[in-house]
Write a protein that holds these residues in place. Structure first.
Motif, PDB file in Angstrom:
ATOM      1  N   MET A   1      45.267  33.537  34.372  1.00 10.64           N
ATOM      2  CA  MET A   1      45.799  33.842  35.702  1.00 10.64           C
ATOM      3  C   MET A   1      44.768  34.590  36.554  1.00 10.64           C
ATOM      4  O   MET A   1      45.116  35.307  37.472  1.00 10.64           O
ATOM      5  N   GLY A   2      43.494  34.389  36.237  1.00 12.39           N
ATOM      6  CA  GLY A   2      42.447  35.050  36.997  1.00 12.39           C
ATOM      7  C   GLY A   2      42.186  34.402  38.351  1.00 12.39           C
ATOM      8  O   GLY A   2      41.645  35.026  39.250  1.00 12.39           O
ATOM      9  N   CYS A   3      42.552  33.122  38.502  1.00 16.98           N
ATOM     10  CA  CYS A   3      42.140  32.385  39.701  1.00 16.98           C
ATOM     11  C   CYS A   3      43.314  31.805  40.482  1.00 16.98           C
ATOM     12  O   CYS A   3      43.196  30.740  41.080  1.00 16.98           O
ATOM     13  N   SER A   4      44.445  32.494  40.467  1.00 16.19           N
ATOM     14  CA  SER A   4      45.641  31.968  41.139  1.00 16.19           C
ATOM     15  C   SER A   4      45.494  31.994  42.650  1.00 16.19           C
ATOM     16  O   SER A   4      44.849  32.874  43.204  1.00 16.19           O
ATOM     17  N   CYS A   5      46.077  31.019  43.314  1.00 11.82           N
ATOM     18  CA  CYS A   5      46.137  31.059  44.768  1.00 11.82           C
ATOM     19  C   CYS A   5      47.535  30.660  45.213  1.00 11.82           C
ATOM     20  O   CYS A   5      48.277  30.007  44.487  1.00 11.82           O
TER      21      CYS A   5
ATOM     22  N   GLY B   1      54.015  26.981  45.936  1.00  4.23           N
ATOM     23  CA  GLY B   1      54.034  28.118  45.022  1.00  4.23           C
ATOM     24  C   GLY B   1      52.650  28.458  44.507  1.00  4.23           C
ATOM     25  O   GLY B   1      51.655  27.861  44.929  1.00  4.23           O
ATOM     26  N   ALA B   2      52.606  29.409  43.570  1.00  8.11           N
ATOM     27  CA  ALA B   2      51.323  29.847  43.029  1.00  8.11           C
ATOM     28  C   ALA B   2      50.711  28.742  42.183  1.00  8.11           C
ATOM     29  O   ALA B   2      51.393  28.111  41.390  1.00  8.11           O
TER      30      ALA B   2
ATOM     31  N   LEU C   1      42.595  38.125  44.700  1.00 11.99           N
ATOM     32  CA  LEU C   1      41.368  37.700  44.017  1.00 11.99           C
ATOM     33  C   LEU C   1      40.169  38.399  44.646  1.00 11.99           C
ATOM     34  O   LEU C   1      40.248  38.747  45.823  1.00 11.99           O
ATOM     35  N   PRO C   2      39.051  38.561  43.979  1.00 11.54           N
ATOM     36  CA  PRO C   2      38.807  38.261  42.566  1.00 11.54           C
ATOM     37  C   PRO C   2      39.542  39.208  41.611  1.00 11.54           C
ATOM     38  O   PRO C   2      39.655  40.402  41.886  1.00 11.54           O
ATOM     39  N   ARG C   3      39.985  38.625  40.512  1.00 11.24           N
ATOM     40  CA  ARG C   3      40.707  39.385  39.488  1.00 11.24           C
ATOM     41  C   ARG C   3      39.899  39.523  38.203  1.00 11.24           C
ATOM     42  O   ARG C   3      40.385  40.124  37.238  1.00 11.24           O
ATOM     43  N   ILE C   4      38.731  38.902  38.171  1.00 11.05           N
ATOM     44  CA  ILE C   4      37.962  38.837  36.922  1.00 11.05           C
ATOM     45  C   ILE C   4      36.525  39.302  37.180  1.00 11.05           C
ATOM     46  O   ILE C   4      35.933  38.957  38.202  1.00 11.05           O
ATOM     47  N   ALA C   5      35.984  40.075  36.261  1.00  7.88           N
ATOM     48  CA  ALA C   5      34.561  40.416  36.316  1.00  7.88           C
ATOM     49  C   ALA C   5      34.008  40.395  34.900  1.00  7.88           C
ATOM     50  O   ALA C   5      34.707  40.756  33.951  1.00  7.88           O
TER      51      ALA C   5
END
Lengths: 241, 306
Positions: free
Chosen positions: A215-219, A224-225, B56-60
């Motif tokens: 779920m790091g790259c959700s938009c 919906g998401a 976002l960004p949520r990751i590093a």
């Protein structure tokens, strides 16, 4: 299908000051569309590097990448014959079954590569395509000859050092196209959405897994998401507008 | 070789459990391998209401690890029960740990009640340690009294054994563990992510949109081992250890310091086949260590010392 494939580098060519083309020999069976990506493991780097596939055949695939940090720098130093592990294939890719009279393939900077394989496919289907390529400056250009051999190709540069001065959207006459496929920086994609034209857009984001679990790259979309890695990277203009 | 372990009545075929937030609801991994080989797995942290999570960004990426600031994105407890569990049951015949998040006591209790009713749930994992949500989450897990109060409240409605997932971002993890066990916890899982930060040296900007994010991966393993050791030595309930586990050897290390089972987290994201590999490697690694029964590994560090 996703496999962890060990590829062999058969070439790693520098195309301009920071962009490289790498040819990888190995299993491409999991790929079925243009616009999918692979996720490359690099020694000493915790996360994989998601890079879109430029083109592929039964023997291997081509990626084009820009050196933007330590990981891509490391890739640029890799030699012919070296092995490289990558998850293949990730993402949904472009739907090339769309019927349209005149199609624009719009690419900005390192967003261009997945449009190359797509251009080949669309051309083989006999579709009327035009490539619109945008760069910051003439020195950033690459693959223009390759695209030109497939379809009429127009260039725009932000500083006017080659082609039309301005952004890539300046290359579209009003009413000229009835569909687009695009990949590039988000401001470019947003500008295309504003035109009202129907099309498909490939997004990018920082991601950890690349296959839909972190779920790091959700938009957020109209539906919906969505996860850019798994539900995308290609989204429709309808859901993003 | 018999790899089974028993977590206070929950019998698992082996001690390997993919950690919450790195395995979704199992469906993506079921496309990659038969997930019935797992001991169990812990579902994505689920709240009463759907949540989109953080910008976002949520990751590093960090040295030997990563930061995330996902912020408990999930479809909500009802959708998990109605949409995700039926799909999961088609590919998975074992049971899951239901990781439950919340923003106040009522929302934790309500989500735990909904999820703990489900047949597919063997235990609830109460997430009072998520560093990525403003209200709730770690705020409960870093205050011993709040941690105890929420454990007691959830325990009243929870129809399955209640495991509490602890935060490492505290002065004494042992004190919190003792408090939540006293309040009724049937088990402890630890560690959740360590609060960290990554910055772009060129621009000075934080890499993640929420600047302080949760660190995980091999980088946290020594901290995790120390905390699992501290807690397992102090409590009498089963402890599930996690933090940077990437191999069968790591599993033995965590069990040695007192874990009855382990959770494998971030490594699932960079090698989706890692849990399968670990389970396949365990018999050989146990043999190499001269171990006949995996259960005899649990807590042997302290027995060595004596």
């Amino acid at each position: 299908m996703i496999k962890d494939v060990i590829y062999t580098i058969s070439s790693n060519l520098q195309l301009n000051s920071s962009v490289f083309e790498m040819r990888l020999d190995g299993d491409t069976a999991p790929l079925n569309k243009s616009g999918q990506f692979i996720d490359i493991a690099l020694s000493g780097k915790y996360l994989r590097r998601p890079i879109s596939v430029c083109d592929y055949d039964e023997n291997g695939l081509t990626i084009i990448y820009k050196v933007v940090g330590e990981g891509t720098k490391q890739m640029s130093n890799m030699q012919k014959g070296e092995k490289l592990s990558a998850l293949c294939a990730l993402g949904n890719g472009f739907d090339d079954s769309v019927t349209a009279k005149k199609i624009a393939l719009v690419g900005g900077g390192v967003g261009l590569p997945p449009l190359y394989g797509l251009a080949k496919r669309l051309k083989s289907q006999g579709k009327n395509i035009t490539v619109l390529a945008g760069f910051n400056t003439a020195a950033d250009m690459y693959y223009i000859n390759e695209f030109s051999s497939l379809a009429p190709t127009r260039v725009a540069t932000a500083d006017g050092s080659a082609g039309t001065k301005g952004f890539v959207t300046a290359l579209m006459d009003e009413g000229e196209f009835d569909y687009f496929y695009a990949c590039g920086p988000e401001p470019m994609l947003n500008a295309l959405l504003k035109t009202g034209l129907d099309g498909q857009l490939s997004y990018e984001a920082r991601m950890a897994c690349g296959f839909g679990v972190c779920m790091g790259c959700s938009c957020k979309t109209k539906l919906g998401a969505k996860r850019i890695c798994k539900d995308g990277p290609v989204m429709t203009a309808k859901e993003m507008r | 070789m018999d790899l089974s372990v028993n977590l206070g009545g929950i019998k698992l075929d082996n001690p390997v459990i993919p950690a919450s937030g790195t395995f979704g609801y199992g469906l993506e991994f079921a496309e990659l391998y038969d997930i019935n080989i797992l001991g169990s797995f812990s579902i994505k942290g689920t709240t009463l209401e759907p949540r989109f999570g953080n910008p976002l960004p949520r990751i590093a990426e960090t040295p030997s690890g990563m930061l995330n600031s996902v912020g408990l994105q999930n479809p909500g407890a009802e959708a998990v029960v109605k949409e995700y569990f039926p799909r999961l049951k088609k590919v998975y015949r074992k049971k899951v740990f239901a990781n439950v998040g919340g923003h106040d006591e009522e929302s934790y209790v309500a989500a735990a009640e909904i999820l703990s009713k489900e047949d597919i749930v063997c235990a609830v994992e109460l997430n009072i340690s998520c560093p990525n949500v403003k209200a709730g989450g770690m705020a409960f897990g870093t205050d011993p009294d709040k941690a105890a109060a929420i454990t007691a409240a959830v325990k009243k409605v929870c129809r399955k054994p209640l495991f509490v997932k602890l935060s490492p971002n505290v002065t004494s993890v042992k004190d919190i563990a003792l408090k939540v066990v006293d309040a009724g916890a049937d088990g402890i899982t630890l560690i959740n992510t360590l609060l960290g930060m990554a910055v772009d040296w060129k621009t000075g900007r934080a890499i993640t949109a929420v600047p302080h994010a949760g660190l995980s991966g091999a980088a946290v393993k020594p901290v995790a081992l120390r905390m699992v050791h501290e807690v397992a030595s102090a409590v009498s309930v089963p402890v599930i250890g996690m933090g940077g586990i990437e191999s069968a050897k790591d599993v033995l290390e965590f069990m040695s310091v007192g874990a009855s089972a382990v959770m494998v987290g971030s490594k699932n994201l960079t090698d989706p086949f890692i849990c399968k590999k670990i389970i396949e490697d365990l018999p050989a690694v146990l043999s190499e260590a001269g171990v006949q029964d995996i259960k005899s590994v649990i807590g042997r560090t302290d027995r060595c010392a004596k």
